[in-house]
Design an enzyme around this catalytic site. Structure first.
Site, mmCIF file in Angstrom:
data_model
loop_
_atom_site.group_PDB
_atom_site.id
_atom_site.type_symbol
_atom_site.label_atom_id
_atom_site.label_comp_id
_atom_site.label_asym_id
_atom_site.label_seq_id
_atom_site.Cartn_x
_atom_site.Cartn_y
_atom_site.Cartn_z
ATOM 1 N N LEU A 209 -9.853 7.152 -0.670
ATOM 2 C CA LEU A 209 -8.686 7.566 -0.131
ATOM 3 C C LEU A 209 -7.745 6.533 -0.300
ATOM 4 C CD1 LEU A 209 -9.879 8.422 3.740
ATOM 5 C CD2 LEU A 209 -9.310 9.827 1.809
ATOM 6 N N ASP A 210 -6.408 6.988 -0.808
ATOM 7 C CA ASP A 210 -5.260 5.647 -1.035
ATOM 8 C C ASP A 210 -5.370 4.796 0.053
ATOM 9 O OD1 ASP A 210 -4.769 7.406 -3.361
ATOM 10 O OD2 ASP A 210 -3.162 8.303 -2.381
ATOM 11 N N LYS A 211 -4.713 3.639 -0.224
ATOM 12 C CA LYS A 211 -4.734 2.576 0.743
ATOM 13 C C LYS A 211 -4.134 3.166 1.970
ATOM 14 C CE LYS A 211 -3.017 -2.075 1.077
ATOM 15 N NZ LYS A 211 -2.247 -3.465 0.468
#
Length: 232
Positions: free
Chosen positions: A104-106
């Site tokens: 998942l993106d940051k």
């Protein structure tokens, strides 16, 4: 499956073999409620109950963890500069060579699986198995519906697989994908002249996020949930 007691304690990151030997001499190790002073004794980790210094030691060949990933944390096993999802786990889990199943993106939050089961993780992430992932999103402005992003669009030289989008209103909705290209959802809506301002994964491979988990909290998958993953 038979295993030496000191190896079992080492594999579970409970104690090194030398530490296990010292603990055994002091009567701190029990097998099925009986004190064991010889760490070369063989045990069956699947059936025997082993306790170390008063605490039961849980053995899992394959570990599957559900975490509610908070924003600002990397989906990685380790990083020299920033905190990762594995860093949020307590010892000994955070030193057991676990890794996130997918990324998942940051700034994306929600369901992420953490495991040491490389074969199943690889299968679940393979496009040919079509493991579904559902996300809730918020947009900065309504997207251009004339650009039919749910039917597939060119990305990284290939057409994306069809996606299912259900809007709750002009700015909020849910999207279901069967793949996970880099920043895919954000790029899809950028193509449709909008911008994602919030993204949360709700499901992965038929498993829904346990909403009782606060951001950063985790729990083991149940046996039933693990079986659902294996059926993908």
């Amino acid at each position: 499956m038979s295993m030496r007691l000191d190896k079992f304690l080492s594999v579970t990151k409970t104690a090194s073999r030398s530490e296990a030997g010292k603990a055994a001499k002091h009567g701190k190790i029990c097998v099925n409620g009986k004190v064991v002073t010889d760490c070369s004794a063989h045990i069956d980790p699947d059936t025997d109950v082993i306790s170390f210094d008063g605490r039961d030691v849980v053995y899992r060949r394959f570990i599957w963890i559900m975490m509610n990933k908070p924003a600002g944390v990397l989906s990685a096993s380790n990083d020299k500069k920033e905190k990762t999802v594995v860093d949020l786990l307590p010892p000994p889990l955070n030193s057991m060579e676990l890794f996130p199943c997918g990324r998942l993106d940051k700034d994306t939050v929600g369901l992420i699986m953490i495991t040491n089961d490389g074969d199943l993780a690889h299968k679940l992430l393979s496009p040919k198995y079509h493991a579904e992932k559902e996300y809730a999103f918020t947009l900065e402005r309504p997207y251009n519906t004339a650009k039919r992003i749910e039917n597939g669009m060119m990305m990284d030289g290939k057409m994306t697989k069809p996606a299912k989008i259900v809007m709750e209103d002009e700015l909020h909705g849910k999207i279901t994908l069967t793949e996970g290209k880099y920043h895919q959802i954000k790029r899809m809506f950028e193509y449709a002249d909008s911008k994602v301002t919030f993204l949360k994964r709700l499901t992965f491979g038929g498993i829904a996020l346990d909403e009782a988990l606060a951001p950063g909290q985790w729990r083991y998958l149940t046996k039933q949930e693990e079986e659902i993953l294996r059926q993908n």
